[in-house]
Design an enzyme around this catalytic site. Structure first.
Site, PDB file in Angstrom:
ATOM      1  N   ASP A 130     -86.342  18.565  58.589  1.00  0.00           N
ATOM      2  CA  ASP A 130     -85.299  19.134  59.444  1.00  0.00           C
ATOM      3  C   ASP A 130     -84.095  19.419  58.549  1.00  0.00           C
ATOM      4  O   ASP A 130     -83.636  18.524  57.827  1.00  0.00           O
ATOM      5  CB  ASP A 130     -84.904  18.162  60.543  1.00  0.00           C
ATOM      6  CG  ASP A 130     -86.060  17.859  61.495  1.00  0.00           C
ATOM      7  OD1 ASP A 130     -87.148  18.427  61.309  1.00  0.00           O
ATOM      8  OD2 ASP A 130     -85.866  17.051  62.418  1.00  0.00           O
TER       9      ASP A 130
ATOM     10  N   ASP B 195     -91.070  18.988  74.529  1.00  0.00           N
ATOM     11  CA  ASP B 195     -90.467  17.687  74.265  1.00  0.00           C
ATOM     12  C   ASP B 195     -90.181  16.997  75.591  1.00  0.00           C
ATOM     13  O   ASP B 195     -89.505  17.572  76.459  1.00  0.00           O
ATOM     14  CB  ASP B 195     -89.179  17.864  73.469  1.00  0.00           C
ATOM     15  CG  ASP B 195     -89.387  18.711  72.221  1.00  0.00           C
ATOM     16  OD1 ASP B 195     -90.472  18.592  71.612  1.00  0.00           O
ATOM     17  OD2 ASP B 195     -88.489  19.485  71.862  1.00  0.00           O
TER      18      ASP B 195
END
Length: 244
Positions: free
Chosen positions: A7, A129
């Site tokens: 990330d 998610d």
């Protein structure tokens, strides 16, 4: 397969705790050196997230991703604020192999259906998610800041007629915690949706976690923090997956 994840914020590798930008940990690693090492070790896929782009599309880290893609031969999947065909085409033209679509799959369903048809089910990955309450798998969007009334099952069933094949599923309560994966979740959805190749994400801390996830039937495991913090090596992770 084992999919290492990076990330990025302003070119720096970070990990967010349960998606919280204000609770981030920076890692002083040479990403290019690590990718070359992963290539030698036999890694087959890399997961990149543009956290800057996810927050503000004007701050996309295009130059950095262009450099990364030109540096490694490992196929790359990328996500983070991808909201239109222009975004998809831009990344595909850079050499990205798979595009990860998150919030748009909830907010812009008709368009995403079209993208699966245009680009193919092997190119589009839906990132779903979830926050789990009373076994209800409710999807959260916009960097996990906004809960929806939509469940994981509803979205998979909605897109399946278009040929949906790849789903990256994260239990938000596990993300970045090193607390172990939600094996019950993955067993349940793998059993229910046999046509989907699931990528499990969140909570992996040990090699035993990799073994337990392989046993659920998921196709891949995305691993971020535990590799960044050397809880085990990439060689150990790959061997563990292959031996199960």
């Amino acid at each position: 397969m084992i999919i290492p994840a990076f990330d990025l914020i302003n070119g720096t590798t970070v990990r967010l705790y349960q998606g919280n930008y204000s609770n981030q940990k920076k890692y002083d690693i040479n990403l290019y050196k690590r990718l070359k090492d992963y290539e030698i070790k036999g890694v087959k896929n890399i997961h990149l997230v543009d956290l800057d782009g996810a927050k503000n599309i004007k701050k996309r880290q295009i130059r950095i991703f262009k450099d990364i893609i030109s540096y490694t031969d490992i196929p790359i999947q990328i996500g983070g604020g991808i909201r239109n065909e222009e975004d998809i085409n831009m990344f595909l033209n850079l050499g990205v192999k798979k595009i990860v679509i998150g919030s748009s799959a909830i907010k812009n369903r008709v368009e995403v259906k079209k993208w699966i048809k245009i680009y193919g089910s092997n190119t589009i990955i839906l990132a779903l998610d979830v926050i789990i309450k009373n076994n209800k798998k409710e999807i959260a969007i916009n960097g996990w800041q906004e809960q929806t009334n939509t469940t994981l099952e509803e979205i998979i069933e909605y897109f399946s007629p278009m040929g949906l094949k790849h789903v990256l599923c994260t239990d938000i309560s596990k993300d970045g915690t090193l607390s172990g994966p939600n094996n019950v979740l993955y067993k349940e959805i793998v059993k229910k949706f046999k046509h989907i190749e699931f990528q499990a994400s969140g909570g992996v801390a040990t090699l035993k976690d990799i073994v337990s996830l392989k046993e659920t039937g998921v196709s891949s495991v995305i691993i971020g923090r535990s590799l960044l913090e050397n809880k085990f090596t990439i060689q150990e992770a790959l061997k563990c997956w292959q031996n199960e």
